[in-house]
Write a protein that holds these residues in place. Sequence first.
Motif, short mmCIF file in Angstrom:
data_model
loop_
_atom_site.label_atom_id
_atom_site.label_comp_id
_atom_site.label_asym_id
_atom_site.label_seq_id
_atom_site.Cartn_x
_atom_site.Cartn_y
_atom_site.Cartn_z
N PRO A 199 0.67 -1.38 0.46
CA PRO A 199 0.05 0.05 -0.23
C PRO A 199 0.83 1.07 -0.29
O PRO A 199 0.98 1.52 0.89
N VAL A 200 1.00 1.48 -1.13
CA VAL A 200 2.41 2.43 -1.31
C VAL A 200 2.55 3.55 -0.52
O VAL A 200 3.14 4.27 0.14
N SER A 201 0.90 4.70 -1.10
CA SER A 201 0.35 6.08 -0.95
C SER A 201 0.67 5.86 1.63
O SER A 201 1.49 6.98 2.06
N ARG A 202 0.10 4.59 1.75
CA ARG A 202 -0.22 4.74 2.47
C ARG A 202 1.22 4.98 3.45
O ARG A 202 0.89 5.30 4.78
N TYR A 203 1.77 3.99 3.25
CA TYR A 203 3.22 3.64 3.83
C TYR A 203 4.06 4.65 3.46
O TYR A 203 5.30 5.33 4.93
N LYS A 204 3.80 5.37 2.52
CA LYS A 204 5.03 6.70 2.57
C LYS A 204 4.65 7.69 4.16
O LYS A 204 5.21 8.03 4.55
N LEU A 205 3.12 7.89 4.08
CA LEU A 205 2.20 8.91 5.06
C LEU A 205 3.08 7.98 6.56
O LEU A 205 3.54 9.01 7.19
N TYR A 206 2.73 6.72 6.66
CA TYR A 206 3.54 5.71 7.73
C TYR A 206 5.12 7.09 7.88
O TYR A 206 5.07 7.56 9.52
N ALA A 207 5.33 6.98 6.89
CA ALA A 207 7.46 6.80 6.56
C ALA A 207 7.23 8.50 7.29
O ALA A 207 8.76 8.69 8.46
N PHE A 208 6.66 9.47 6.89
CA PHE A 208 6.60 10.99 6.99
C PHE A 208 6.85 11.04 8.41
O PHE A 208 7.23 12.09 8.77
N MET A 209 6.00 10.54 8.80
CA MET A 209 5.33 11.07 10.18
C MET A 209 5.77 10.50 11.50
O MET A 209 5.85 10.99 12.30
N LEU A 210 6.34 8.95 11.00
CA LEU A 210 7.18 8.76 11.68
C LEU A 210 8.44 9.55 12.19
O LEU A 210 8.75 9.93 13.01
N SER A 211 8.87 9.69 10.94
CA SER A 211 10.08 10.92 10.62
C SER A 211 10.23 12.09 11.95
O SER A 211 11.03 12.47 11.95
N ALA A 212 8.89 12.63 10.97
CA ALA A 212 8.72 13.70 11.50
C ALA A 212 8.66 13.49 13.36
O ALA A 212 8.89 14.99 13.56
N ALA A 213 7.94 12.67 13.54
CA ALA A 213 7.61 12.93 14.89
C ALA A 213 9.30 13.26 15.68
O ALA A 213 9.08 13.89 16.95
N PHE A 214 10.00 11.81 15.03
CA PHE A 214 11.41 11.99 15.72
C PHE A 214 12.02 13.23 15.60
O PHE A 214 13.19 14.14 16.15
N THR A 215 12.13 14.59 14.21
CA THR A 215 12.92 14.97 13.72
C THR A 215 12.75 16.40 15.13
O THR A 215 12.75 17.72 15.83
N ALA A 216 10.71 16.40 15.44
CA ALA A 216 10.51 17.10 16.58
C ALA A 216 11.10 16.86 17.79
O ALA A 216 11.52 17.78 18.32
N ALA A 217 11.48 15.65 17.62
CA ALA A 217 12.01 15.42 18.85
C ALA A 217 13.63 15.60 19.21
O ALA A 217 13.60 16.25 20.29
N ALA A 218 13.77 15.87 17.89
CA ALA A 218 15.42 16.54 17.90
C ALA A 218 15.37 18.32 17.88
O ALA A 218 16.27 18.93 18.85
N GLY A 219 13.94 19.22 17.95
CA GLY A 219 14.65 20.02 17.39
C GLY A 219 13.90 20.70 19.67
O GLY A 219 13.94 21.04 20.09
N SER A 220 13.34 19.60 20.01
CA SER A 220 12.72 20.18 21.74
C SER A 220 13.83 19.24 21.62
O SER A 220 14.49 20.52 22.99
N LEU A 221 15.10 18.66 22.01
CA LEU A 221 16.14 19.03 22.86
C LEU A 221 16.94 19.74 22.35
O LEU A 221 17.62 20.44 23.33
N TYR A 222 16.74 20.33 21.21
CA TYR A 222 17.72 21.61 21.02
C TYR A 222 17.45 23.09 21.66
O TYR A 222 18.33 23.03 22.14
N ILE A 223 16.34 22.91 21.78
CA ILE A 223 15.28 23.71 22.88
C ILE A 223 15.90 24.16 23.98
O ILE A 223 16.23 24.78 24.51
N ILE A 224 15.51 22.88 24.50
CA ILE A 224 16.05 21.98 25.73
C ILE A 224 17.61 22.75 26.20
O ILE A 224 17.87 23.01 27.80
#
Lengths: 285, 243, 323
Positions: free
Chosen positions: C197-222
């Motif tokens: 299910p190509v579109s769905r998996y791309k979206l999952y990957a993107f959202m997972l990636s986004a969540a981790f990137t946000a975590a990195a941003g949080s580390l930065y501000i901390i």
Amino acid sequence: MILLQVIAAGLLLGAVYALFSSGLALIWGMMNFINFAHGEFVMAGMYVAFLAVVWLKAGPAGFTLAAACGLFILGVVIYFALIREVLRGPMLAQILSTFGLALFLRYAAFFIFSPNFVTLPQTALTGTVDLDGIYLSVPQLVAGAVALILTLALHLLLSRTQLGSRLLAVAEDREAAMLMGIRPDRMQALAWGLSAASAGIAGALIALSFPFSPEVGGSFVIIAFVVVALGGFGSVPGAMIAGLIIGLIESLSAYWFGPVYKDVVVYGLFVALLWLRPQGLLGTQ
Amino acid sequence: MLLEAKEVSRAFGSFLAVDGASLEIEEGEIVGLIGPNGAGKSTFFNCIAGDLAPTAGRILFAGHDVTERSAEAHARLGIGRTFQVPATFTDMTVLENVMVGAFLRHPERAAARARALEILKRTGLSGVAFQRARGLGTPGRKRLEIARVLATGPRLMLLDEALAGLTPAELQGAIALVRAIHEEGVTLVVVEHIMEVILGLARRVIVFNEGRIIAEGPPQRVVGEPAVIEAYLGRAHLGRRKA
Amino acid sequence: MRWRPFALAAALLVYPLLFRGAFYQDMGALVLIQATSASAWNIVGGYAGQVSVGHAVFFGAGAYLPVLFYELWQLPLFVGVPAGIAVSLAFAFIIGLPTFRLRGHYFSMATIAVAELVRLIVSNSGFLGGAIGLMGPARPRGWWDLVFRSAVPYYYIFLAVLGLVLLATWQMERSRFGYYLRAIRADERAAKSLGVPVSRYKLYAFMLSAAFTAAAGSLYIIKTGFIDPESGFGILVSVQMIIIAALGGAGTLLGPLLGAILLVPLQTATNTWFGGGATGLTYIFYGGIIMLIARFEPGGLIELWRLRIAPLLLRRRGDAHAP
Ligand SMILES: Nc1ncnc2c1ncn2[C@@H]1O[C@H](COP(=O)(O)OP(=O)(O)OP(=O)(O)O)[C@@H](O)[C@H]1O
Ligand SMILES: [Mg+2]
């Protein structure tokens, strides 16, 4: 009256947007490739024009020509040095290549010319025209008219000439074009040259009336994305009409909401477009 | 009836690549699909496999209307297909390629891997299991395409020139493989230009020309039909005139 | 081969104990943040092959929300971290859902446009500090404010988060999800034909990636306690993730970490050598590297090693053993 003036200025600027966006659409149409450095090509055109004025004391026609030639050569060189190979590679390579190029060009300009805004030294084109109460500056009028003519010329070149049909033949089917005796490499290099030249000329035309800095490319590339997305990807006539529309929207939103919001409105439009009509307002499929 | 295509058409712009083709396939058949270059065979396959939406007509598979369904849904329902130009995942190993197929019915990695290894053995690819697919030649890639589809556990397999470009010895091996797949109960539709292959495999042949089905029946009879001869010879004459 | 990740992990664990200077410890923490965000980018850009050039939008959201919560309600910074992740997931959904149904470059264009849009909006929003940005607590009110004088506590927090991201990536790599993403990168059409299910998996990957990137941003501000639109949402933030991941090896587990270990010290060094003029030169250099990677080895250093250098060494060793 002011509203009319805003509309006229927007359309004139939109014509210039149409010109450089047509270049992006040409590359997209031929190679299914998005050039992230297209805004930097516009910026490079501005600085080529700047150098032509400073070193050669070139007039408006002269420095526009210089920007066209300079960027044409740059486009061809980039095609052979970078793009030709990358086109056969994975998508990662395709996007990284021009993204890296954008960064390289932007900061090369930053390094050479400093990050400050510059204006072209006073040129022969000055003054305003009074069109029945609508005041338009001569440089903007000239820029809009020249851009419109050149965009039309590009469209005619692609649709009416033998060269154009050769370019399209390569776009449609590389192998078949080769069998017809067309050399796809040359055609694609030519397309890159034309595309970069369109950006370069647009840059010179914008530089006629606006100050610029190495960072301006960043917003031009997104404007070009919005225009090609609106016009239907890969379509030069579509880009022409969409360019005018975007120029108009930008001008009106600057007038209504204040200048800082003009980009916000245009970029927001792009996101809305993705959701509502991804095939482009004017495109099919 | 396993597959039923009713008046399927597909247009590219104003050009009709498939023009009202109807077809019925029973469970357990091997059907040959032949026709000159550009007849529309691959386009027809793409429609059946959900890769392209037909511009008109309906396609039924095992009683479901699959006309509007996505390619993924087709695979899940049990329609597998190979590509005329092999579309292997070049950066992955041969085993990993087949595992992608196997994951459809075996979500756990260990199970998918076991299933893939089994299929590699059956398709004679065990020796290259840990090589990257990039390194395979055309025959290897064609075989890998078949293995990958097989791993999805299809009820119907569409082979688009999966045996083209093989040497005579490889060809015999490949035909044996296709027979073995059939014997396990997979229904097959085979596009092939080499008559020998079709005659060796199929009991029933369908002839495509210019997007239409122009003949249908047992292979020996069909190849003798005037319309079929004309379709092929007509092209041959045209080719000679061009050259 | 198996021992290498463990050796790397051990080296990272003892690094701040061996290098006791504040300069080295700070740099170590920076390496870890950059490795985290690049590893996060890698999930969608590397494994799934969907090249985001606007990941700054997630980094920025991860950095802004904690400090916004502090600004509004004096909450400790870590409280806003889930909010940053949630906002990032929403952005990823807004960008991903429409564009993943379309082909390739559309997604990249959308990411850069959204990132620029958000940067402009933030720069002009008073309650987000406008162009000046926002600041966290200047003086710790308690341990929960996570304000430390030394970089070492930060270093170990960051290492734990990086470990988490890499563990998740490793799990993903070995599961159906990872295989499907790599299949999508290689050939979408073929992947679809095998039931992915190509579109769905791309979206999952993107959202997972986004969540981790946000975590990195949080580390930065901390750690820094301060954020402005450029260092949160600027295009160069995205550039940094892309170049680190691509240099080390996009689509490999340890490529981004390797890229960060190489690039961040180099960057710190050039900044000291060239002083204020470094920005221009650094990014000319970055642009050049990105082009070279794209042109010659899109797989980055890890692929370069695997495909070109390791076989060469093996052959040489083989020659030496031959009689
Ligand atoms: N995506 C497309 N866009 C436009 N025309 C297409 C497209 N795909 C196929 N065609 C045209 O449709 C016709 C049928 O093509 P198709 O590939 O189905 O033929 P085929 O029978 O498989 O031929 P071959 O034996 O050469 O594989 C051809 O004329 C081809 O040029
Ligand atoms: Mg075919």
